[in-house]
Design a protein around this motif. Structure first.
Motif, mmCIF file in Angstrom:
data_model
loop_
_atom_site.group_PDB
_atom_site.id
_atom_site.type_symbol
_atom_site.label_atom_id
_atom_site.label_comp_id
_atom_site.label_asym_id
_atom_site.label_seq_id
_atom_site.Cartn_x
_atom_site.Cartn_y
_atom_site.Cartn_z
ATOM 1 N N MET A 1 0.849 -1.201 0.000
ATOM 2 C CA MET A 1 0.000 0.000 0.000
ATOM 3 C C MET A 1 0.876 1.240 0.000
ATOM 4 O O MET A 1 1.972 1.238 0.572
ATOM 5 C CB MET A 1 -0.868 0.037 1.253
ATOM 6 N N SER A 2 0.361 2.304 -0.600
ATOM 7 C CA SER A 2 1.136 3.557 -0.654
ATOM 8 C C SER A 2 0.185 4.695 -1.008
ATOM 9 O O SER A 2 -1.007 4.491 -1.169
ATOM 10 C CB SER A 2 2.230 3.437 -1.705
ATOM 11 N N HIS A 3 0.751 5.874 -1.150
ATOM 12 C CA HIS A 3 -0.058 7.058 -1.473
ATOM 13 C C HIS A 3 0.091 7.450 -2.945
ATOM 14 O O HIS A 3 1.190 7.345 -3.505
ATOM 15 C CB HIS A 3 0.404 8.261 -0.647
ATOM 16 N N TRP A 4 -0.986 7.935 -3.508
ATOM 17 C CA TRP A 4 -0.824 8.704 -4.739
ATOM 18 C C TRP A 4 0.071 9.883 -4.392
ATOM 19 O O TRP A 4 0.105 10.342 -3.236
ATOM 20 C CB TRP A 4 -2.173 9.208 -5.268
ATOM 21 N N ASN A 5 0.756 10.402 -5.379
ATOM 22 C CA ASN A 5 1.652 11.548 -5.158
ATOM 23 C C ASN A 5 2.792 11.254 -4.193
ATOM 24 O O ASN A 5 3.263 12.160 -3.492
ATOM 25 C CB ASN A 5 0.891 12.782 -4.640
ATOM 26 N N SER A 6 3.195 10.001 -4.148
ATOM 27 C CA SER A 6 4.413 9.714 -3.386
ATOM 28 C C SER A 6 5.481 9.323 -4.404
ATOM 29 O O SER A 6 5.159 9.032 -5.557
ATOM 30 C CB SER A 6 4.174 8.549 -2.425
ATOM 31 N N TYR A 7 6.719 9.323 -3.981
ATOM 32 C CA TYR A 7 7.788 8.822 -4.847
ATOM 33 C C TYR A 7 8.655 7.867 -4.050
ATOM 34 O O TYR A 7 9.137 8.207 -2.969
ATOM 35 C CB TYR A 7 8.645 9.966 -5.410
ATOM 36 N N HIS A 8 8.828 6.653 -4.585
ATOM 37 C CA HIS A 8 9.623 5.666 -3.859
ATOM 38 C C HIS A 8 10.751 5.095 -4.702
ATOM 39 O O HIS A 8 11.443 4.181 -4.265
ATOM 40 C CB HIS A 8 8.716 4.549 -3.330
ATOM 41 N N GLY A 9 10.916 5.593 -5.937
ATOM 42 C CA GLY A 9 12.029 5.121 -6.755
ATOM 43 C C GLY A 9 11.585 4.777 -8.160
ATOM 44 O O GLY A 9 10.390 4.793 -8.484
ATOM 45 N N GLY B 1 -0.136 -5.777 -7.703
ATOM 46 C CA GLY B 1 -0.335 -5.846 -6.256
ATOM 47 C C GLY B 1 0.059 -4.597 -5.512
ATOM 48 O O GLY B 1 0.679 -4.677 -4.447
ATOM 49 N N THR B 2 -0.244 -3.440 -6.080
ATOM 50 C CA THR B 2 -0.007 -2.204 -5.329
ATOM 51 C C THR B 2 -1.339 -1.476 -5.193
ATOM 52 O O THR B 2 -2.125 -1.412 -6.126
ATOM 53 C CB THR B 2 1.026 -1.286 -6.022
ATOM 54 N N VAL B 3 -1.568 -0.958 -4.005
ATOM 55 C CA VAL B 3 -2.856 -0.338 -3.677
ATOM 56 C C VAL B 3 -2.586 1.093 -3.237
ATOM 57 O O VAL B 3 -1.751 1.312 -2.349
ATOM 58 C CB VAL B 3 -3.509 -1.099 -2.500
ATOM 59 N N HIS B 4 -3.243 2.048 -3.863
ATOM 60 C CA HIS B 4 -2.967 3.447 -3.539
ATOM 61 C C HIS B 4 -4.129 4.114 -2.796
ATOM 62 O O HIS B 4 -5.288 3.864 -3.103
ATOM 63 C CB HIS B 4 -2.690 4.240 -4.817
ATOM 64 N N VAL B 5 -3.745 4.973 -1.855
ATOM 65 C CA VAL B 5 -4.747 5.822 -1.190
ATOM 66 C C VAL B 5 -4.338 7.273 -1.413
ATOM 67 O O VAL B 5 -3.189 7.558 -1.760
ATOM 68 C CB VAL B 5 -4.832 5.527 0.334
ATOM 69 N N LEU B 6 -5.297 8.182 -1.200
ATOM 70 C CA LEU B 6 -4.970 9.599 -1.386
ATOM 71 C C LEU B 6 -4.106 10.090 -0.230
ATOM 72 O O LEU B 6 -4.270 9.639 0.904
ATOM 73 C CB LEU B 6 -6.259 10.435 -1.444
ATOM 74 N N PRO B 7 -3.204 11.008 -0.515
ATOM 75 C CA PRO B 7 -2.384 11.563 0.579
ATOM 76 C C PRO B 7 -3.208 12.545 1.422
ATOM 77 O O PRO B 7 -4.289 12.970 0.997
ATOM 78 C CB PRO B 7 -1.275 12.304 -0.168
ATOM 79 N N PRO B 8 -2.700 12.921 2.593
ATOM 80 C CA PRO B 8 -3.419 13.890 3.420
ATOM 81 C C PRO B 8 -3.233 15.309 2.873
ATOM 82 O O PRO B 8 -2.563 16.135 3.478
ATOM 83 C CB PRO B 8 -2.771 13.719 4.796
#
Ligand SMILES: Cc1ncc(COP(=O)(O)O)c(C=O)c1O
Length: 471
Positions: free
Chosen positions: A148-156, A181-188
């Protein structure tokens, strides 16, 4: 040796000690960009071949924390090179591996005690995903595969980290290849969330956490392996600081649903935000911290992860001590020597506190600047990770048309005026928006911040003229 000789293959020429620079052989990131050729770097400044000075207000890619030309790091690397420059960590260990691991463990939160090395941030995050998978299989949870991770994130930029990241600009070319198998949620982040209007930060944090929990339940918690989070967002939403209850809430959700929490501190680690790690602002202890950039101030490539005792125990007891992973350059002694000298320098010169103090000053000056110009939107940040949005006007908070490339144009003006910024364009629900990230070396003085603000004022004045002439 002949005074003048010509290498016999292709077109590389050498006259005496001078290598004639032929510029046609580099596969640049952008073949059509005219890159200044940097000849010297010292303190917070870069100098190109014509002698033009640039203030490195983004520390490269927010990496060179102690500034350029640090003698202690250079000497430590040379000393290590004389002792042992390289061994393969599959077969041998080195003293520097132990020294640096102990040093990092001693400044990391609570139960994060064991350190694994890679060559950069993407490798660190990808290693963390693999470790999470092995951990879950090790305690009988084979179905846990999703990240799981956020939209608008950067991990590489490797495929798994790109898939986990939420940067649509970078992802779009590879839609077909991205991991399912990656699931995104909106950032705060309130942009694109009209329902958040009028909410207090705490209420907003709660609303975001509720969405996350709903997503976990919808996806089936038994299938989720890890949640990777940038505690303070870097390049995708310049310096977005979450509400105070947000990371604690994620920590709790991860505990409830047996999901590993990975704090991606590649940009924020080692003092950048005014605490050693950004999670320390909220006393949150994740299961894994990933790092890179500031660990060695980019003097040599290094990344890695700091792993909690619970995970290490599973690897030791359920996997015969073996983590099924590794790179040739994992634990490269020269990178480790650079990192040890770098962290010692940060500690010796109290740069974490300094980042906090100077960051408050920088942020205050940016806010004042933003009051003057209609196109400077929200100013954000903690410590020496700061950012502001670029908007058509402050009242409407509307983004510039993406083709206008507002942030790139602003940075081009800045380069001309003598400061390197970190421009970016994020995307929320299809709407692109420009922002500028700032992350000068933690050694920056108050006078140097004043000089940076003077350059930014000049940029703003010229950008304002540019908008007028293009409307
Ligand atoms: C938060 C974050 N994670 C991961 C990465 C990837 O690091 P690297 O470029 O060293 O692979 C970056 C790089 O900018 C980053 O900012």
């Amino acid at each position: 040796m002949d005074k003048a000789f010509q290498l016999s293959w292709k077109s590389i020429h050498r006259e005496g000690d001078e290598l004639t620079v032929e510029k046609d052989h580099v596969f640049h990131r952008n073949f059509h960009y005219n890159y200044p050729l940097i000849e010297k770097a010292e303190g917070i400044y870069l100098y190109d071949e014509s002698g033009q000075q640039y203030m490195d207000a983004s520390s490269g890619a927010v990496a060179v924390s102690v500034g350029h030309g640090n003698k202690e790091i250079i000497e430590a690397v040379a000393k290590q090179a004389e002792k042992v420059a390289f061994v393969h960590t599959l077969r041998f260990e080195t003293e520097i591996q132990h020294h640096l691991s102990r040093l990092i463990a001693s400044i990391a939160p609570d139960t994060l005690d064991t350190v694994y090395f890679t060559s950069g941030g993407a490798e660190a995050n990808e290693s963390a995903f693999k470790l999470a998978r092995q951990y879950h299989i090790g305690h009988g949870k084979q179905k846990k595969t999703k990240i799981m991770s956020h939209w608008n994130s950067y991990h590489g930029n490797t495929m798994w980290t790109l898939s986990a990241g939420g940067d649509n600009n970078r992802r779009s070319l590879y839609e077909a290849e991205l991991h399912e198998g990656t699931v995104h949620v909106l950032p705060p982040y309130r942009r694109g969330r009209p329902s958040s209007e009028g909410m207090t930060p705490e209420e907003f944090g709660e609303a975001c956490l509720k969405e996350i929990e709903e997503t976990i339940i919808r996806e089936d918690p038994e299938t989720i392996s890890a949640f990777i989070v940038e505690p303070i967002t870097g390049s995708q939403i310049a310096a977005l600081v979450p509400p105070d209850n947000y990371l604690k809430g994620i920590r709790k959700l991860c505990q409830t649903y047996d999901i590993l929490m990975i704090a991606d501190e590649v940009m924020t680690g080692f003092g950048r935000t005014g605490e050693m790690f950004a999670v320390d602002h909220w006393q949150v202890v994740p299961d894994i911290i990933t790092f890179a950039k500031g660990v060695s101030s980019a003097y040599l490539p290094l990344g890695g992860m700091i792993v909690s005792d619970g995970i290490v125990k599973v690897i030791k007891e359920e996997w015969d001590g073996k983590f099924a992973h590794g790179f040739t350059f994992s634990g490269h002694p020269l990178s480790l020597a650079a990192a040890k000298a770098n962290i010692e320098y940060i500690l010796k010169h109290d740069l974490v506190k300094k980042a906090k103090r100077q960051g408050e000053y920088l942020n205050g000056q940016l806010r004042k600047l933003a009051e003057t110009w209609s196109f400077t939107g929200e100013v954000r940040g903690k410590g020496l990770l700061a950012g502001f949005e670029m908007v058509k006007d402050q009242m409407s908070n509307m983004a510039f048309e993406s083709e206008f490339q507002a942030a790139e144009k602003f940075n081009a003006l800045s380069l001309k005026n003598g400061a390197v910024l970190y421009p970016g364009q994020g995307q929320v629900k299809g709407e692109k928006f420009d922002h500028i990230l700032l992350g000068p070396p933690l050694t920056i003085t108050t006078q140097e911040i004043d000089k940076l603000i003077t350059i930014l004022e000049q940029n703003c004045s010229e950008f304002s003229e540019l908008i007028k002439s293009t409307v």
